[in-house]
Scaffold this motif. Structure first.
Motif, PDB file in Angstrom:
ATOM      1  N   LEU A 122       6.854  -1.478   2.320  1.00  0.00           N
ATOM      2  CA  LEU A 122       6.942  -2.560   3.066  1.00  0.00           C
ATOM      3  C   LEU A 122       8.196  -3.234   3.097  1.00  0.00           C
ATOM      4  O   LEU A 122       8.861  -3.641   1.844  1.00  0.00           O
ATOM      5  N   GLY A 123       8.686  -3.533   4.247  1.00  0.00           N
ATOM      6  CA  GLY A 123       9.843  -4.342   4.447  1.00  0.00           C
ATOM      7  C   GLY A 123       9.859  -5.863   3.608  1.00  0.00           C
ATOM      8  O   GLY A 123       8.726  -6.312   3.406  1.00  0.00           O
ATOM      9  N   ASN A 124      10.948  -6.331   3.108  1.00  0.00           N
ATOM     10  CA  ASN A 124      10.786  -7.769   2.595  1.00  0.00           C
ATOM     11  C   ASN A 124      10.413  -8.808   3.410  1.00  0.00           C
ATOM     12  O   ASN A 124       9.912  -9.539   2.762  1.00  0.00           O
ATOM     13  N   ALA A 125      10.585  -8.515   4.547  1.00  0.00           N
ATOM     14  CA  ALA A 125      10.074  -9.628   5.410  1.00  0.00           C
ATOM     15  C   ALA A 125       8.621  -9.599   5.578  1.00  0.00           C
ATOM     16  O   ALA A 125       8.074 -10.789   5.515  1.00  0.00           O
ATOM     17  N   ILE A 126       8.108  -8.388   5.181  1.00  0.00           N
ATOM     18  CA  ILE A 126       6.556  -8.545   5.132  1.00  0.00           C
ATOM     19  C   ILE A 126       5.926  -8.942   3.589  1.00  0.00           C
ATOM     20  O   ILE A 126       5.184  -9.858   3.497  1.00  0.00           O
ATOM     21  N   ILE A 127       6.689  -8.800   2.531  1.00  0.00           N
ATOM     22  CA  ILE A 127       6.292  -9.240   1.195  1.00  0.00           C
ATOM     23  C   ILE A 127       6.750 -10.172   0.799  1.00  0.00           C
ATOM     24  O   ILE A 127       6.218 -10.830  -0.400  1.00  0.00           O
ATOM     25  N   ASP A 128       7.978 -10.808   1.087  1.00  0.00           N
ATOM     26  CA  ASP A 128       8.524 -12.245   0.588  1.00  0.00           C
ATOM     27  C   ASP A 128       7.579 -13.346   0.774  1.00  0.00           C
ATOM     28  O   ASP A 128       6.913 -13.353   1.679  1.00  0.00           O
ATOM     29  N   SER A 129       7.818 -14.172  -0.147  1.00  0.00           N
ATOM     30  CA  SER A 129       6.713 -15.217  -0.223  1.00  0.00           C
ATOM     31  C   SER A 129       5.173 -14.976  -0.139  1.00  0.00           C
ATOM     32  O   SER A 129       4.325 -15.704   0.172  1.00  0.00           O
ATOM     33  N   THR A 130       5.140 -13.652  -0.774  1.00  0.00           N
ATOM     34  CA  THR A 130       3.554 -13.172  -1.082  1.00  0.00           C
ATOM     35  C   THR A 130       3.539 -12.730  -2.469  1.00  0.00           C
ATOM     36  O   THR A 130       4.454 -12.480  -2.942  1.00  0.00           O
ATOM     37  N   PRO A 131       2.220 -12.657  -3.052  1.00  0.00           N
ATOM     38  CA  PRO A 131       2.243 -11.915  -4.211  1.00  0.00           C
ATOM     39  C   PRO A 131       2.667 -10.476  -4.350  1.00  0.00           C
ATOM     40  O   PRO A 131       3.199 -10.080  -5.419  1.00  0.00           O
ATOM     41  N   LEU A 132       2.868  -9.783  -3.289  1.00  0.00           N
ATOM     42  CA  LEU A 132       3.306  -8.600  -3.340  1.00  0.00           C
ATOM     43  C   LEU A 132       4.795  -8.455  -3.937  1.00  0.00           C
ATOM     44  O   LEU A 132       5.348  -7.464  -4.209  1.00  0.00           O
ATOM     45  N   ARG A 133       5.719  -9.480  -3.590  1.00  0.00           N
ATOM     46  CA  ARG A 133       6.950  -9.492  -3.917  1.00  0.00           C
ATOM     47  C   ARG A 133       7.123  -8.983  -5.402  1.00  0.00           C
ATOM     48  O   ARG A 133       8.048  -8.421  -5.645  1.00  0.00           O
ATOM     49  N   ARG A 192       5.525  -7.325  -7.314  1.00  0.00           N
ATOM     50  CA  ARG A 192       4.822  -6.291  -7.518  1.00  0.00           C
ATOM     51  C   ARG A 192       5.357  -5.126  -6.527  1.00  0.00           C
ATOM     52  O   ARG A 192       4.791  -3.977  -6.696  1.00  0.00           O
ATOM     53  N   LYS A 193       6.514  -5.318  -6.129  1.00  0.00           N
ATOM     54  CA  LYS A 193       7.158  -4.274  -5.166  1.00  0.00           C
ATOM     55  C   LYS A 193       7.135  -3.000  -6.027  1.00  0.00           C
ATOM     56  O   LYS A 193       7.621  -2.943  -6.904  1.00  0.00           O
ATOM     57  N   GLY A 194       6.673  -1.849  -5.248  1.00  0.00           N
ATOM     58  CA  GLY A 194       6.679  -0.640  -5.832  1.00  0.00           C
ATOM     59  C   GLY A 194       5.490  -0.227  -6.122  1.00  0.00           C
ATOM     60  O   GLY A 194       5.057   0.962  -6.617  1.00  0.00           O
ATOM     61  N   ALA A 195       4.299  -1.220  -6.285  1.00  0.00           N
ATOM     62  CA  ALA A 195       3.092  -0.914  -6.421  1.00  0.00           C
ATOM     63  C   ALA A 195       2.463  -0.118  -5.279  1.00  0.00           C
ATOM     64  O   ALA A 195       2.919   0.058  -4.385  1.00  0.00           O
ATOM     65  N   PRO A 196       1.231   0.692  -5.357  1.00  0.00           N
ATOM     66  CA  PRO A 196       0.762   1.478  -4.216  1.00  0.00           C
ATOM     67  C   PRO A 196       0.316   0.480  -2.957  1.00  0.00           C
ATOM     68  O   PRO A 196       0.652   0.973  -2.014  1.00  0.00           O
ATOM     69  N   ASP A 197      -0.061  -0.710  -3.191  1.00  0.00           N
ATOM     70  CA  ASP A 197      -0.163  -1.252  -2.029  1.00  0.00           C
ATOM     71  C   ASP A 197       0.790  -2.008  -1.384  1.00  0.00           C
ATOM     72  O   ASP A 197       0.705  -2.754  -0.370  1.00  0.00           O
ATOM     73  N   THR A 198       2.120  -1.826  -1.856  1.00  0.00           N
ATOM     74  CA  THR A 198       3.435  -2.422  -1.217  1.00  0.00           C
ATOM     75  C   THR A 198       3.861  -1.128  -0.271  1.00  0.00           C
ATOM     76  O   THR A 198       5.175  -1.446  -0.051  1.00  0.00           O
ATOM     77  N   PHE A 199       3.299  -0.192  -0.151  1.00  0.00           N
ATOM     78  CA  PHE A 199       3.492   1.142   0.783  1.00  0.00           C
ATOM     79  C   PHE A 199       2.792   1.093   2.082  1.00  0.00           C
ATOM     80  O   PHE A 199       1.599   0.721   1.846  1.00  0.00           O
ATOM     81  N   ASP A 200       3.305   1.718   3.226  1.00  0.00           N
ATOM     82  CA  ASP A 200       2.822   1.882   4.337  1.00  0.00           C
ATOM     83  C   ASP A 200       2.241   3.199   4.222  1.00  0.00           C
ATOM     84  O   ASP A 200       2.709   4.084   4.789  1.00  0.00           O
ATOM     85  N   VAL A 201       1.064   3.448   3.582  1.00  0.00           N
ATOM     86  CA  VAL A 201       0.362   4.790   3.396  1.00  0.00           C
ATOM     87  C   VAL A 201      -0.001   5.366   4.347  1.00  0.00           C
ATOM     88  O   VAL A 201       0.045   6.527   4.708  1.00  0.00           O
ATOM     89  N   GLY A 202      -0.460   4.534   5.565  1.00  0.00           N
ATOM     90  CA  GLY A 202      -0.889   5.366   6.829  1.00  0.00           C
ATOM     91  C   GLY A 202       0.223   5.867   7.541  1.00  0.00           C
ATOM     92  O   GLY A 202       0.277   7.006   8.108  1.00  0.00           O
ATOM     93  N   GLY A 203       1.522   5.137   7.351  1.00  0.00           N
ATOM     94  CA  GLY A 203       2.349   5.800   8.210  1.00  0.00           C
ATOM     95  C   GLY A 203       3.013   6.776   7.524  1.00  0.00           C
ATOM     96  O   GLY A 203       3.430   7.548   8.306  1.00  0.00           O
ATOM     97  N   TYR A 204       2.783   6.843   6.141  1.00  0.00           N
ATOM     98  CA  TYR A 204       3.384   8.052   5.441  1.00  0.00           C
ATOM     99  C   TYR A 204       2.475   9.224   5.625  1.00  0.00           C
ATOM    100  O   TYR A 204       2.942  10.446   5.964  1.00  0.00           O
ATOM    101  N   LEU A 205       1.209   9.045   5.766  1.00  0.00           N
ATOM    102  CA  LEU A 205       0.341  10.074   6.101  1.00  0.00           C
ATOM    103  C   LEU A 205       0.643  10.605   7.489  1.00  0.00           C
ATOM    104  O   LEU A 205       0.552  11.911   7.749  1.00  0.00           O
ATOM    105  N   SER A 206       0.531   9.895   8.295  1.00  0.00           N
ATOM    106  CA  SER A 206       0.967  10.152   9.757  1.00  0.00           C
ATOM    107  C   SER A 206       2.401  11.015   9.791  1.00  0.00           C
ATOM    108  O   SER A 206       2.384  12.012  10.611  1.00  0.00           O
ATOM    109  N   LEU A 207       3.267  10.763   9.008  1.00  0.00           N
ATOM    110  CA  LEU A 207       4.500  11.547   8.867  1.00  0.00           C
ATOM    111  C   LEU A 207       4.377  12.857   8.387  1.00  0.00           C
ATOM    112  O   LEU A 207       4.655  14.050   8.987  1.00  0.00           O
ATOM    113  N   LEU A 208       3.589  12.847   7.414  1.00  0.00           N
ATOM    114  CA  LEU A 208       3.185  14.207   6.769  1.00  0.00           C
ATOM    115  C   LEU A 208       2.488  15.169   7.754  1.00  0.00           C
ATOM    116  O   LEU A 208       2.715  16.247   7.683  1.00  0.00           O
TER     117      LEU A 208
END
Length: 221
Positions: free
Chosen positions: A74-85, A87-103
């Motif tokens: 996820l881009g920094n614009a999405i995770i900045d100022s949230t608890p995800l920042r 935990r960057k690199g955790a499973p929920d900080t990725f666009d898994v749906g987008g990755y699945l579509s690419l595969l």
């Protein structure tokens, strides 16, 4: 075998009998007309990117390409100022749906070229459409932390992959690499050690728990 930006020790490790056997069996499984999607999983700092680059080189420049999962951070614009920042690199900080579509697109192999995102550490951001994947390439190597994760969407990712290999690297070596990498990209030593022993370590525990699901576990130095 010569690769840019690959340390000689890693190249020597790639010459191990176990890895050479894995490469030989991979070659034998690649059949004309069908694309083979190989996942390379492992904890942060395990050397997934280096291993994948060596593997692609061994298979041949006209046979294999590497498409990393990290392009779906996820881009920094999405995770900045949230608890995800923090935990960057955790499973929920990725666009898994987008990755699945690419595969899924890569598996279908019905487009002349598919453009995939990459992750630029110098920016600490994913960059869209920066990797070109022509249909002619029979082997796609995708490397990432969570290819064996048991979350529902990650299980769909796993279903797209013909095999997943897990890269097993000694803990102390991984940790030293992580700290060095964080410092290379701007952290001071204290911050690098804190991140490597904090968020990176938490993610590594999740990833190590999935290793038994891999098709192969390969020692890597």
């Amino acid at each position: 075998m010569t690769l840019p930006n690959v340390e000689p020790r890693s190249l020597r490790a790639f010459d191990s009998a176990e890895i050479q056997q894995a490469v030989a069996q991979l070659r034998s499984r690649v059949t004309s007309g069908r694309r083979f999607l190989l996942g390379v999983a492992g904890s942060p700092g395990s050397g997934k990117s280096t291993f994948s680059a060596c593997l692609a080189e061994a298979l041949g420049s006209d046979a294999a390409l590497v498409v990393p999962m990290d392009g779906f951070h996820l881009g920094n614009a999405i995770i900045d100022s949230t608890p995800l920042r923090q935990r960057k690199g955790a499973p929920d900080t990725f666009d898994v749906g987008g990755y699945l579509s690419l595969l899924q697109r890569l598996a279908r192999r019905d487009e002349d070229v598919v453009y995939a995102p990459d992750f630029r550490r110098t920016l600490d951001e994913p960059v869209a459409a920066s990797l070109a994947v022509p249909a002619a390439f029979p082997v796609i190597i995708t490397e990432g932390n969570y290819l064996l994760n048991d979350g529902p969407r990650w299980q769909q990712v796993r279903a797209q992959l013909d095999e997943v290999w897990f890269i097993d690297t000694p803990h102390d070596m991984r940790l030293a690499r992580l700290i060095e990498r964080h410092m290379l990209f701007g952290m001071d030593r204290a911050a690098a050690e804190a991140w490597a022993n904090g968020p990176d370590a938490a993610n590594a525990r999740l990833i190590e728990a999935t290793r038994s699901r891999a098709d192969r576990i390969l020692p890597w130095l």
